[in-house]
Enzyme design. Structure first.
Site, PDB file in Angstrom:
ATOM      1  NE  ARG A   1      36.200  46.061  15.216  1.00  9.68           N
ATOM      2  CZ  ARG A   1      37.500  45.864  15.020  1.00  9.68           C
ATOM      3  NH1 ARG A   1      37.972  44.649  14.995  1.00  9.68           N
ATOM      4  NH2 ARG A   1      38.314  46.869  14.833  1.00  9.68           N
TER       5      ARG A   1
ATOM      6  CE  LYS B   1      49.472  42.143  28.020  1.00 10.90           C
ATOM      7  NZ  LYS B   1      48.231  41.906  27.335  1.00 10.90           N
TER       8      LYS B   1
ATOM      9  CD  GLU C   1      35.141  43.079  19.366  1.00 11.65           C
ATOM     10  OE1 GLU C   1      35.666  42.785  18.264  1.00 11.65           O
ATOM     11  OE2 GLU C   1      35.823  43.397  20.353  1.00 11.65           O
TER      12      GLU C   1
HETATM   13  C1  TPP Z   1      37.814  45.619  18.638  1.00 15.81           C
HETATM   14  C2  TPP Z   1      38.499  45.611  19.977  1.00 15.81           C
HETATM   15  N1  TPP Z   1      38.078  44.747  20.926  1.00 15.81           N
HETATM   16  C3  TPP Z   1      38.691  44.740  22.131  1.00 15.81           C
HETATM   17  C4  TPP Z   1      39.732  45.572  22.400  1.00 15.81           C
HETATM   18  C5  TPP Z   1      40.335  45.604  23.798  1.00 15.81           C
HETATM   19  N2  TPP Z   1      41.751  45.191  23.787  1.00 15.81           N
HETATM   20  C6  TPP Z   1      42.746  46.071  23.843  1.00 15.81           C
HETATM   21  S1  TPP Z   1      44.238  45.355  23.841  1.00 15.81           S
HETATM   22  C7  TPP Z   1      43.559  43.817  23.818  1.00 15.81           C
HETATM   23  C8  TPP Z   1      44.451  42.612  23.834  1.00 15.81           C
HETATM   24  C9  TPP Z   1      45.432  42.666  22.720  1.00 15.81           C
HETATM   25  O1  TPP Z   1      46.317  41.598  22.834  1.00 15.81           O
HETATM   26  P1  TPP Z   1      47.628  41.610  21.969  1.00 15.81           P
HETATM   27  O2  TPP Z   1      47.319  42.110  20.598  1.00 15.81           O
HETATM   28  O3  TPP Z   1      48.241  40.277  22.057  1.00 15.81           O
HETATM   29  O4  TPP Z   1      48.540  42.699  22.639  1.00 15.81           O
HETATM   30  P2  TPP Z   1      49.273  42.622  24.086  1.00 15.81           P
HETATM   31  O5  TPP Z   1      48.527  43.564  24.957  1.00 15.81           O
HETATM   32  O6  TPP Z   1      49.238  41.215  24.568  1.00 15.81           O
HETATM   33  O7  TPP Z   1      50.653  43.089  23.821  1.00 15.81           O
HETATM   34  C10 TPP Z   1      42.172  43.888  23.803  1.00 15.81           C
HETATM   35  C11 TPP Z   1      41.262  42.737  23.809  1.00 15.81           C
HETATM   36  C12 TPP Z   1      40.125  46.461  21.373  1.00 15.81           C
HETATM   37  N3  TPP Z   1      41.115  47.350  21.557  1.00 15.81           N
HETATM   38  N4  TPP Z   1      39.515  46.452  20.185  1.00 15.81           N
END
Ligand code: TPP
Length: 611
Positions: free
Chosen positions: A385, A281, A357
Site C-alpha cells: 500500500r 483482548k 505503512e
Molecule cells: C496494512 C496492515 N498492516 C499490518 C497488519 C498486521 N496486523 C494484523 S492485526 C493487527 C493489529 C490490529 O489491532 P486491532 O485492530 O486493535 O485488533 P485486535 O487484534 O487488537 O483486536 C496488525 C498490526 C495488517 N493486517 N494490515
C-alpha cells in the site's frame, strides 16, 4: 444438545435469551480455543470479540445487513454463527475457512479483508451503493483501535462525516494493536474509555436488564427504563460529533445485554454512528488475557527456534550499537519483525508508528534526507500500500531508505491476502531501487551489514517467513550487483535462485546453482559469461513471474541478443490461497521435481538450449 450444536444460522440465535446467549458465548470461546490450539490463528483478538459479534447478529439481519470486519482476523465467531461451525475445524487449512473475512467463502461475508483499516471505506462504498439503488439494509464496519491508527480510516471518516451516509461503525477498543497501541488517537480513545459515563451506564444498565429474556415485553420495558439514561450519558462526544458522526460510548463489549440494547437503539438512526465498545483482548482465557501479544497470533505448530526476523532484528541492533545514525521503523509490527530488540535497547531510535505503512515510508524519506539511516521492517504484502510513497518520496529523491521486507514469498496459513508474492515486481519497476535476497541467515546478516554503508539510493532486503532449511554455510562477501556461484554446472544448465527456498531447490538438482543475491541490478557479467559457454538459465523465484526477477533476466538476454535460453519459474498469474508454504510452492511448480523435469527437457533437446 449444546447451543453450539443447535445454532446453525443467525436466525437460530435470535430465539435465545440473554442468559442463553451468554452460555453460547462461552461455548464459542471454548471451541475457538480448541481449534486455534491445533490450527493456529488470531486467538486473543477473537476471544475479545465473541459477545460483540453475537450481539450484532442478534440485532441485525446478516446477510441482508452487511458486516465488514476490519482486518477480518477477529471474525471467527461470525463464521461459527453463519453456517461454518463444522468447517471451522479446518480453519486456515486448505479447503477450510480463511482466517479472515472472505466474500468468496460465504454470502455472510460482505467483503474480503486481511489488510488493516479498509472497513470504513468499504462500508461507505456499500452504503452508497445501497442508497443509490434505493435499498434499506444496514452496513456495519467493525474496527479495532489498532486498525483505527491506519490512515485510510481518517480518509473515510472525513468522507463519511460530510456525506452523512447512514452506516454503523463499531469501534472495538481493547487498547492493543498487536502490541500496546500507540499514538495520539489511541490516547484520546483512552480518555473516552476512562470517562465516567461508561461506568455509570454500566451499573444503570445492568440493574435494568440483566437476566431478562431479550424478546418480549419484559425486555422492551427494561430497555425503555434505561433509554433516557443512555441518551443523557453518551451523547455529544467532541471529536466524532464534530466530524458529523454520532458517537455513543463507551460500552462494555462483553455485556451482551448492554450491547444488544445499544445496537437496537442506534440501528434506526439515519446518520453515521460510531459505537465505542471496550473489550479485553484474550477475554476468558487466562494466558491470553495476561499475554495478549503472544496470543495475538499463534501458529499451531512448534515454533521454529530461530527465524529470519530474529536475524534481522539482532543484526540491526548490533549495527545500531556502532552507528548512531541507524534508526528502526515499524508499522505496529515490532514483535513480528524482530524489531522489538532494537526498541528495548534503543527506544529513542526505534519508532512504532501504528498501522501506517505509507506514513512510515515517507517518514523514512525525511529521516534519510537529513543524514539518518532508516530501516523500515515490514511484511511484503503490507508494503504494497506504500507504493507511491516509495516511488515519489524515496526513489525520485534517490534516498537511502533501507527496507527489511519480511514474509517475502509464500506465507502459509494466513492465505491469499498475506502472500508476499509481488514485492519484486512492484519494486523492480522503480528506477534507483536496489533489491537483494539472501539465501540463508548468515547471508541475511551479511547483506544487512552491507546495506548500512550503501548510500546510493534505496535498498530492499527480502526474506521469507521461517528459516532456511538447508542450514547456514558461510556466504561469500557481498559485492554490489554480483550473484553468488554456489556450484559450477557440469551440463550447461544453471538454476539461478532468489532466496533460501529457491536456493534449496537449485542445490537439490543436477545443475549449476547460483544465488541471485542481487535481484536488481541483475548480474549481467554472469549472464554474459554463461551465454558464452552456451549455457541455459533457469530462474527460480518466490514471486509472481510477471514483472519478476526472471523476466528481468530474460529481458536482458533479449535486448543484448545473447544466445541463451532462459526459463522462468515462479508464481503464475493468479492469486494463491494455498495455506501451506510447501503447498503454494508445489501448486506453482516450484519444486525440485519440477526443476529436474525442466533440466531433463533441456538435456533431451525438448527445450532448445539456444534459441
Ligand atoms: C496494512 C496492515 N498492516 C499490518 C497488519 C498486521 N496486523 C494484523 S492485526 C493487527 C493489529 C490490529 O489491532 P486491532 O485492530 O486493535 O485488533 P485486535 O487484534 O487488537 O483486536 C496488525 C498490526 C495488517 N493486517 N494490515
Amino acid at each position: 444438545m449444546s447451543y453450539l450444536e443447535k445454532i446453525n444460522s443467525p436466525s437460530d440465535l435470535k430465539k435465545l435469551s440473554i442468559r442463553e446467549l451468554k452460555a453460547y458465548a462461552e461455548e464459542i470461546r471454548e471451541y475457538i480455543v480448541q481449534v486455534v490450539e491445533k490450527n493456529g490463528g488470531h486467538l486473543a483478538s477473537n476471544l475479545g470479540a465473541v459477545e460483540l459479534t453475537i450481539a450484532l447478529h442478534y440485532v441485525f439481519d446478516c446477510p441482508e445487513d452487511k458486516f465488514i470486519f476490519d482486518v477480518g482476523h477477529q471474525s471467527y465467531t461470525h463464521k461459527i454463527i453463519t453456517g461454518r461451525r463444522d468447517d471451522f475445524r479446518k480453519l486456515r487449512c486448505d479447503g477450510g475457512p480463511s482466517g479472515f473475512e472472505n466474500m468468496h467463502e460465504s454470502e455472510y461475508d460482505a467483503f474480503t479483508t486481511g489488510h488493516s483499516s479498509t472497513s470504513l471505506s468499504v462500508g461507505l462504498g456499500i452504503a452508497r451503493a445501497r442508497d443509490l439503488s434505493g435499498e434499506k439494509y444496514n452496513v456495519v464496519s467493525v474496527i479495532g483501535d489498532g486498525a483505527f491508527t491506519g490512515g485510510m480510516t481518517y480518509e473515510a471518516l472525513n468522507d463519511i462525516g460530510e456525506s452523512g451516509t447512514r452506516m454503523l461503525i463499531v469501534l472495538n477498543d481493547n487498547n492493543m494493536s498487536i502490541s500496546k497501541n500507540v499514538g495520539a488517537i489511541s490516547a484520546y480513545l483512552k480518555k473516552l474509555r476512562l470517562s465516567r459515563r461508561y461506568k455509570v451506564l454500566k451499573t444503570t444498565f445492568k440493574r435494568g436488564i440483566d437476566g431478562i429474556p431479550l424478546l418480549g415485553p419484559a425486555f422492551v420495558k427494561a430497555a425503555e427504563k434505561v433509554k433516557i439514561a443512555v441518551k443523557k450519558q453518551v451523547d455529544n462526544d467532541k471529536m466524532f460529533d464534530k466530524l458529523g458522526i454520532k458517537y455513543y460510548g463507551a460500552f462494555d463489549g462483553h455485556d451482551i445485554g448492554e450491547l444488544v440494547y445499544v445496537f437496537s437503539q442506534v440501528k434506526h438512526l439515519n446518520v453515521p454512528v460510531l459505537v465505542h465498545v471496550i473489550t479485553r483482548k484474550g477475554s476468558g482465557l487466562y494466558e491470553a488475557e495476561h499475554d495478549p501479544v503472544k496470543y495475538h497470533g499463534v501458529t499451531g505448530e512448534p515454533e521454529t527456534a530461530y527465524k529470519f526476523s530474529d536475524v534481522a532484528g539482532e543484526t540491526l541492533c548490533a549495527l545500531a550499537a556502532k552507528d548512531d545514525k541507524i534508526v528502526g521503523v515499524s508499522a505496529a509490527m515490532l514483535p513480528s519483525t524482530g524489531l522489538e530488540k532494537l526498541k528495548n535497547e534503543y527506544p529513542e531510535r526505534c519508532f512504532d508508528v501504528g498501522i501506517a505503512e505509507q506514513h512510515s515510508v515517507s517518514m523514512c524519506a525525511g529521516l534519510a534526507a537529513n543524514g539518518y539511516k532508516p530501516y523500515f521492517a515490514v511484511y511484503s504484502s503490507f508494503l504494497q500500500r506504500a507504493f507511491d510513497q516509495i516511488l515519489h518520496d524515496v526513489c525520485i529523491n534517490s534516498l537511502p531508505v533501507r527496507f527489511l521486507i519480511d514474509r517475502a514469498g509464500a506465507v502459509g496459513s494466513d492465505g491469499v491476502t498475506h502472500q508476499g508474492l509481488f514485492d519484486i515486481s512492484y519494486l523492480s519497476v522503480l528506477p534507483e531501487m536496489c533489491i537483494t535476497a539472501p539465501r540463508n541467515g548468515k547471508d541475511l546478516k551479511k547483506i544487512i551489514e552491507w546495506t548500512s554503508s550503501y548510500d546510493k539510493g534505496p535498498v530492499a532486503v527480502r526474506y521469507p517467513k521461517g528459516y532456511s532449511a538447508s542450514g547456514d554455510d558461510e556466504p561469500s562477501e557481498v559485492e554490489y550487483g554480483k550473484w553468488e556461484l554456489l556450484r559450477e554446472s557440469k551440463n550447461g544448465i544453471y538454476a539461478i535462485a532468489v532466496g533460501p527456498n529457491m536456493t534449496d531447490i537449485a542445490l537439490a538438482c543436477d545443475c549449476g546453482a547460483v544465488s541471485a543475491r542481487f535481484v536488481k541490478p541483475i548480474d549481467k557479467g554472469f549472464i554474459e559469461k554463461a551465454a558464452k559457454q552456451g549455457a541455459a538459465l533457469v530462474t527460480l523465484e518466490e514471486n509472481a513471474i510477471r514483472g519478476g526477477f526472471g523476466e528481468a533476466v530474460l529481458e536482458y538476454v533479449n535486448s543484448a541478443k545473447l544466445p541463451c535460453r532462459v526459463i522462468n519459474m515462479g508464481f503464475s498469474d493468479r492469486f494463491c490461497d494455498k495455506r501451506t508454504v510447501s503447498g503454494a510452492l508445489a501448486d506453482n511448480g516450484l519444486t525440485a521435481e519440477a526443476l529436474e523435469a525442466v533440466i531433463k527437457n533441456i538435456i533431451s533437446g525438448k527445450i532448445c538450449k539456444n534459441p
